[in-house]
Design an enzyme around this catalytic site. Structure first.
Site, PDB file in Angstrom:
ATOM      1  N   LYS A  13      -3.432 -11.069  -2.140  1.00 20.06           N
ATOM      2  CA  LYS A  13      -3.810  -9.817  -2.816  1.00 20.06           C
ATOM      3  C   LYS A  13      -2.019  -9.097  -3.070  1.00 20.06           C
ATOM      4  CE  LYS A  13      -5.128  -7.197   0.598  1.00 20.06           C
ATOM      5  NZ  LYS A  13      -5.587  -8.363   1.595  1.00 20.06           N
ATOM      6  N   ARG A  88      -8.745   0.268   3.425  1.00 23.99           N
ATOM      7  CA  ARG A  88      -9.678  -0.449   4.168  1.00 23.99           C
ATOM      8  C   ARG A  88     -10.630   0.029   5.229  1.00 23.99           C
ATOM      9  NH1 ARG A  88      -4.161  -3.695   4.661  1.00 23.99           N
ATOM     10  NH2 ARG A  88      -5.094  -5.445   6.268  1.00 23.99           N
ATOM     11  N   ARG A 127       2.620 -18.719   5.362  1.00 24.66           N
ATOM     12  CA  ARG A 127       3.409 -17.847   4.642  1.00 24.66           C
ATOM     13  C   ARG A 127       3.882 -17.076   6.524  1.00 24.66           C
ATOM     14  NH1 ARG A 127      -0.456 -12.482   3.206  1.00 24.66           N
ATOM     15  NH2 ARG A 127      -0.814 -12.185   6.116  1.00 24.66           N
ATOM     16  N   ARG A 129       4.448 -14.653   8.910  1.00 27.12           N
ATOM     17  CA  ARG A 129       4.853 -13.178   9.189  1.00 27.12           C
ATOM     18  C   ARG A 129       4.835 -13.371  10.355  1.00 27.12           C
ATOM     19  NH1 ARG A 129       1.510 -10.034   5.017  1.00 27.12           N
ATOM     20  NH2 ARG A 129       0.404  -8.931   6.416  1.00 27.12           N
ATOM     21  N   ARG A 140      -7.353 -10.265  12.263  1.00 30.71           N
ATOM     22  CA  ARG A 140      -7.206  -9.498  11.479  1.00 30.71           C
ATOM     23  C   ARG A 140      -8.604  -9.945  10.425  1.00 30.71           C
ATOM     24  NH1 ARG A 140      -2.045 -10.595   9.156  1.00 30.71           N
ATOM     25  NH2 ARG A 140      -2.557  -9.888   7.699  1.00 30.71           N
TER      26      ARG A 140
HETATM   27  P1  AMP Z   1      -1.474  -6.075   4.563  1.00 31.29           P
HETATM   28  O1  AMP Z   1      -0.315  -6.306   4.467  1.00 31.29           O
HETATM   29  O2  AMP Z   1      -2.131  -4.921   3.629  1.00 31.29           O
HETATM   30  O3  AMP Z   1      -1.941  -7.626   5.115  1.00 31.29           O
HETATM   31  O4  AMP Z   1      -1.231  -5.542   6.642  1.00 31.29           O
HETATM   32  C1  AMP Z   1      -0.502  -5.963   7.919  1.00 31.29           C
HETATM   33  C2  AMP Z   1      -0.651  -4.954   8.832  1.00 31.29           C
HETATM   34  O5  AMP Z   1      -0.777  -3.532   8.516  1.00 31.29           O
HETATM   35  C3  AMP Z   1      -2.771  -4.600   9.177  1.00 31.29           C
HETATM   36  O6  AMP Z   1      -2.890  -5.676   9.684  1.00 31.29           O
HETATM   37  C4  AMP Z   1      -2.579  -3.631   9.651  1.00 31.29           C
HETATM   38  O7  AMP Z   1      -2.155  -3.599  10.429  1.00 31.29           O
HETATM   39  C5  AMP Z   1      -1.346  -2.459   8.871  1.00 31.29           C
HETATM   40  N1  AMP Z   1      -2.363  -2.043   7.488  1.00 31.29           N
HETATM   41  C6  AMP Z   1      -1.552  -2.125   6.133  1.00 31.29           C
HETATM   42  N2  AMP Z   1      -2.541  -1.232   5.727  1.00 31.29           N
HETATM   43  C7  AMP Z   1      -3.572  -0.533   6.265  1.00 31.29           C
HETATM   44  C8  AMP Z   1      -4.456   0.346   5.783  1.00 31.29           C
HETATM   45  N3  AMP Z   1      -5.248   0.648   4.769  1.00 31.29           N
HETATM   46  N4  AMP Z   1      -4.992   0.959   7.196  1.00 31.29           N
HETATM   47  C9  AMP Z   1      -4.717   0.627   8.514  1.00 31.29           C
HETATM   48  N5  AMP Z   1      -3.443  -0.647   8.768  1.00 31.29           N
HETATM   49  C10 AMP Z   1      -3.560  -1.228   7.210  1.00 31.29           C
END
Ligand code: AMP
Length: 181
Positions: A13, A88, A127, A129, A140
């Protein structure tokens, strides 16, 4: 144009959102990136979010909708937005709908990028991270399956959902997305 890039963590994404943003000149909003920046900058928000993000849990709806609301108030988002990693869960999806409705807008498309689970884990481990250890990745993915994937029905019912196969190289997946828009 308001687009939501949807899919499990690790399907690409972020990569696709960045490409689309650059090539179509639409701003990109990644709630995950906003949280990682806040953590790195050790802001109040970052201090609250650090533990939660690094253990792969979801940050509260209040925090993420706050991030989105604040961004959408900026003039650069007046022409559209590519959402990546938001919404989410059901309550975030409803919050986004009402936020957009308040300014006379709505989501144009929700693009669901589909990649097989094992491929996802491989991609994420590469990745590197902080929240990409195998254990946190599995967690996750569980959260995605339990809380985020049900939104597929929500957006199908609203006539917004389009699914594409994300098992291809970056440019091929991009071409598939561009084809839809
Ligand atoms: P991402 O970069 O989208 O994989 O997000 C990394 C982390 O940020 C996730 O595992 C959550 O801990 C937090 N996070 C990102 N977007 C959201 C969201 N819309 N709702 C809740 N937590 C989020």
């Amino acid at each position: 144009m308001i687009i939501v890039l949807f899919g499990a963590p690790g399907v690409g994404k972020g990569t696709q959102a960045a490409l689309l943003s650059e090539r179509k000149n639409i701003p990109h909003l990644s709630t995950g990136e906003a949280l990682r920046q806040a953590i790195a900058a050790q802001t109040e928000l970052g201090r609250v979010a650090k533990q939660i993000v690094e253990s792969g849990q979801l940050v509260s709806d209040e925090i993420v909708t706050g991030i989105v609301k604040e961004a959408m108030d900026k003039p650069e988002y007046s022409n559209g937005c590519i959402f990546d990693g938001f919404p989410r869960n059901q309550s975030q999806a409803e919050a986004l709908d009402s936020l957009l409705e308040a300014v006379g807008k709505e989501i144009d498309s929700v693009i669901n990028i589909k990649v097989a689970n094992e491929e996802i884990v491989d991609r994420m481990l590469k990745r590197g991270r902080k929240d990409d250890s195998e254990e946190v990745i599995r967690h996750r993915l569980d959260i995605y399956n339990n809380q985020t994937a049900p939104l597929l029905d929500y957006y199908t019912n609203h006539g917004k959902l389009i699914s594409i196969d994300g098992n291809a190289d970056v440019e091929e997946v991009y071409a598939r997305i561009e084809n839809i828009l």
